[in-house]
Design an enzyme around this catalytic site. Sequence first.
Site, mmCIF file in Angstrom:
data_model
loop_
_atom_site.group_PDB
_atom_site.id
_atom_site.type_symbol
_atom_site.label_atom_id
_atom_site.label_comp_id
_atom_site.label_asym_id
_atom_site.label_seq_id
_atom_site.Cartn_x
_atom_site.Cartn_y
_atom_site.Cartn_z
ATOM 1 C CE LYS A 1 -7.090 1.256 3.450
ATOM 2 N NZ LYS A 1 -5.868 1.669 4.161
ATOM 3 C CB SER B 1 21.447 5.125 34.892
ATOM 4 O OG SER B 1 20.681 3.948 34.667
ATOM 5 C CB CYS C 1 -4.488 -1.889 4.076
ATOM 6 S SG CYS C 1 -3.674 -2.120 5.680
ATOM 7 N N GLY D 1 21.443 1.122 35.124
ATOM 8 C CA GLY D 1 20.140 0.474 35.279
ATOM 9 C C GLY D 1 19.711 -0.276 34.029
ATOM 10 C CB THR E 1 17.023 5.220 28.602
ATOM 11 O OG1 THR E 1 16.998 6.164 29.673
ATOM 12 C CG2 THR E 1 18.279 5.418 27.794
ATOM 13 C CE1 TYR F 1 -9.780 0.972 11.969
ATOM 14 C CE2 TYR F 1 -8.126 0.356 13.580
ATOM 15 C CZ TYR F 1 -8.763 0.124 12.390
ATOM 16 O OH TYR F 1 -8.386 -0.930 11.615
ATOM 17 N N GLY G 1 22.430 8.185 27.716
ATOM 18 C CA GLY G 1 22.924 8.169 29.086
ATOM 19 C C GLY G 1 22.891 6.747 29.616
ATOM 20 C CE LYS H 1 -2.313 -5.055 12.522
ATOM 21 N NZ LYS H 1 -1.685 -3.744 12.522
ATOM 22 C CD GLU I 1 -2.548 1.042 2.789
ATOM 23 O OE1 GLU I 1 -2.101 0.293 3.698
ATOM 24 O OE2 GLU I 1 -3.579 1.712 2.911
#
Lengths: 594, 594
Positions: free
Chosen positions: A125, A339, A161, A341, A444, A131, A337, A194, A59
């Site tokens: 189409k 950290s 589609c 973590g 992040t 939505y 960055g 999906k 498409e």
Amino acid sequence: MTFVNAKHAAGRSRSSRIVRIALAQVNTTVGDLPGNTARVLDFLGRARGMGAEIVAFPELVLTGYPPEDLLFRPEFIDQNMAALDEVVRATRGITAIVGFAERAGDLYNAAAIAHDGEIAGICRKAHLPNYSVFDEFRYFRQGRTPFVLTRGPLTFGVNICEDIWLPSNPTQLAVYGDAELVINLSSSPFHMGKSVARDRMLATRAMDGVSLVAFVNTVGGQDELVFDGNSRVFGPRGECLARAKAFEEDLLVIDLDLDQVFSARLKDPRTRELSQREDAGSPLPIVPLSRLAEPERAPLKPLPVRTPDGPEEVYEALVLGTRDYVRKNDFAHVLLGLSGGIDSALTCSIAVDALGASSVTGVFMPSPFTAAASGEDASALAANLGIQMLTLPIAEEMEAYRKALAAVFSGMPEDVTEENLQSRIRGNVLMALSNKFGWLLLTTGNKSEYSVGYTTLYGDMAGGFAVLKDAPKTLVYELARHRNVAAGGRAWIPERTVTREPTAELRPGQKDTDSLPPYDVLDPILRAYVEEDWEVERIVAMGYDRSLVQRVVRLVDRAEYKRRQAPPGIRITPRALGKDRRLPITNRHQPWRD
Amino acid sequence: MTFVNAKHAAGRSRSSRIVRIALAQVNTTVGDLPGNTARVLDFLGRARGMGAEIVAFPELVLTGYPPEDLLFRPEFIDQNMAALDEVVRATRGITAIVGFAERAGDLYNAAAIAHDGEIAGICRKAHLPNYSVFDEFRYFRQGRTPFVLTRGPLTFGVNICEDIWLPSNPTQLAVYGDAELVINLSSSPFHMGKSVARDRMLATRAMDGVSLVAFVNTVGGQDELVFDGNSRVFGPRGECLARAKAFEEDLLVIDLDLDQVFSARLKDPRTRELSQREDAGSPLPIVPLSRLAEPERAPLKPLPVRTPDGPEEVYEALVLGTRDYVRKNDFAHVLLGLSGGIDSALTCSIAVDALGASSVTGVFMPSPFTAAASGEDASALAANLGIQMLTLPIAEEMEAYRKALAAVFSGMPEDVTEENLQSRIRGNVLMALSNKFGWLLLTTGNKSEYSVGYTTLYGDMAGGFAVLKDAPKTLVYELARHRNVAAGGRAWIPERTVTREPTAELRPGQKDTDSLPPYDVLDPILRAYVEEDWEVERIVAMGYDRSLVQRVVRLVDRAEYKRRQAPPGIRITPRALGKDRRLPITNRHQPWRD
């Protein structure tokens, strides 16, 4: 390239009812009409070289998807029409089905069926999604006239589609009844679950029509969206005959045995009913394409295919989304960055898998509240992944702000202000590196934080692209563990990063659980509220404490203003915090109230 | 309250064909169902007290407009239905027309016609706008059945916002033919020139139908949008019979003389044609409301009204938009950076007019590049407007960042990085004050800067609300001059701020024209490109240098990523840089290329 032969003998006779089609699962870039056209021409040539009689593209392949308000620009529509002309001229000896924006009084989301240098038909189409992330009523008029074409022994229909997602009106259904093959051109974005639902639906459509269904999808990242490819061909009993790759460009070439359809239809004559439309007694008009001399071609060899699912699929989506955002926006290098973590570690891992270690720089910016473990884990990560790491402490900047604000803040206790300042100093340092070196800053934060506002605007939210924006914290852990397993023996994300209790380290001894419930409690509540719009009562009925649910819901609603200024991130759930979720900032609805 | 009597005698007889209607131009808040309901009940009571037989409220008055994705929440729809019940119960002795979200299998943008405690009919919006800032296909199903009601001598139809903007289908047109009065419930947002076009259209509809047209509009600010009120009543020759206030709540009460319509129709029988619909030979079904005893009531006295236009109207829109964003988000105080320049001065002036001087704090943050004149002008502004001003120099923070980054930046020349750092330090200082004191930060950038990206992300773009985001720089000057004239003898925005050449003061001797063309050249190019989607060729044909136009167009497209993270601002043009402009960030369309 993926080759499949549904059925073939060593040689073929001219009278055979076997047709070779190609599905060109290409990675386009929105707005790049010259580049997309070149890609279409390349795949068209390859399909011809493989002996395909028909090649289908996704498409709006010429404009890229979704082109959004570029569709309002006259020169953009012009260039897309000119690009179509160029593709049509290249269809000597092959039938190409190409998505484009058709200007015909109004604008249509359309597919041209081009053959031997001419346009044989244009399919518009009919069902415009408006939505979730889709806004197609903003741009297009609905098509009204399905039609069916023949090419030699093959009678086929084309739709676009959403047209295949709807059980559809009688006229649309007739396409399934009249055609032996329905080719669906899609730009169908990924989210978790999906592709399973899509395959199930496509198989059902093929079975309903006792026909072949070929689904050709876009692949690649575009801002918030990732298209997963996963193009497919289904047979008249709903069986999957061929699969293209997930998250990669592919040219799926397959031989279709039309006798299989004919024989299935004789045994199952439902298609006769489908062809009896309310509005006409006769079958749909059939547009014939002239029959070409059959090309010389070698038989196809099947390749094994795999069905992706679980964290592997999500991780691939994040890698592709990141790679395409970076490359399609012409960046050669990213920074982020670190950290110590888990969020920054996973983001870094995705960036390295997307771009290579030499294109990623990590920046560790300790404050007086940073634990030694954080620095060790950040360094270990950088070493494991092979990236450059800069260490830039922020104590001096903290002190400069403290002094500058001392008089105004005099007599007031420290609070979240000082925590935010640290986060914003880090944001500034990262943006300074981004500006000086032309690197893209990756953000992040995860979906749990963005949802409840446990983030600092202009601080840890600073950056061009938020890789994990739609990944809840519990999924972040799952993805990190998956990636570590996939690394096999090689050390990847440090174990302590995965096991250590989460902390923002913006004050001494701080833990995420000081402010938030544990993530395995928080995430299901967030999913119910943010993705499913459940009421407080219904969430409480799942077994959660009422006051906790109320608090979480309130946090989500109160953080809308922050999310409005967040960078885009990759959508991997049915509802991300992007253009599929449009809430007012000014909003006095209080669903958390008793 | 605005009172108008179209025609009245000292007394009225029971047999008269004069009907008193009230248009309740209320300022609602999105999501505030209890508050909006209370406001509706208050205005309903006042209309009854004025002797009105009918009171009409704006589109979706109970939910506020636009409720956006709140409409997906079941409990929100429930509460709105319950609110409608409460209003219906209060309609003793009066007919109320109330916008709400109707749940009836699907969701409709609807109006209930309630009378004496019961719902006499429900009108569903037929034409759902899905362009510009509107997304109504995302939420609502289209209505199909217009109808007409009677109340005593009056036959009237109801429709909703967009329904009256379209010349419409035969069935819709019949409403105009069958009804003597058409009441249109709207939430029609302001932009420059809109109210003139709207009045012209409404007058035409009234003339076409040889009927009365009563237009009742929302008033107030909601995120990006400002609703201007300007409710109106037009007579059968297109004459304006009554106007409500602009940018203020109002209850417009007017006596309508139905004999005027009857007599106009006899002379102009076009309405008979309108009533002959293609789909039915008979007139629309008419829903009768029982005739009530006529209330005792005093005759109305006319009030003078004014037609707003030009900079005064825009300034009022900005004041109302700012006031409502601040108040409806529960802030009591705002702050903003004062640079001595025109943008911050005008923003400050609007804030003071919106909230009062005691609710505004200005912050002057000089750097070593700040001219003495800047400080003098900022101080003069603060003194003129009577606001508190803080002075917080940023040299120490600049030095701290310089030192922290010295090793990494070693050997590289200073560039825009260092300029952005200054801007971001100011952003951080302002956000620290915002966090510590709970003040809302107003952002001062204008539309010209946002369009070409002459702004710093997380720097001067930091803040909760960007007052001038849709005001081009040339309009900023016009608004400042207007406000200074309106101040009469009192000093307001310092003269030097208005006359001094614009500068960002981020390096020695910097001027805006170092980077940009003069604003009186830039703004028309931006309007053509950003608001009108003109091609480069067409803009050049206006008389601009081609390479300049190409450069501007390129700057606009390349700054999309910044705008995506900008705070919301008030829409005052037909296309702002908000939800009415949806462009991809990843975008290789290059309309600036030769």
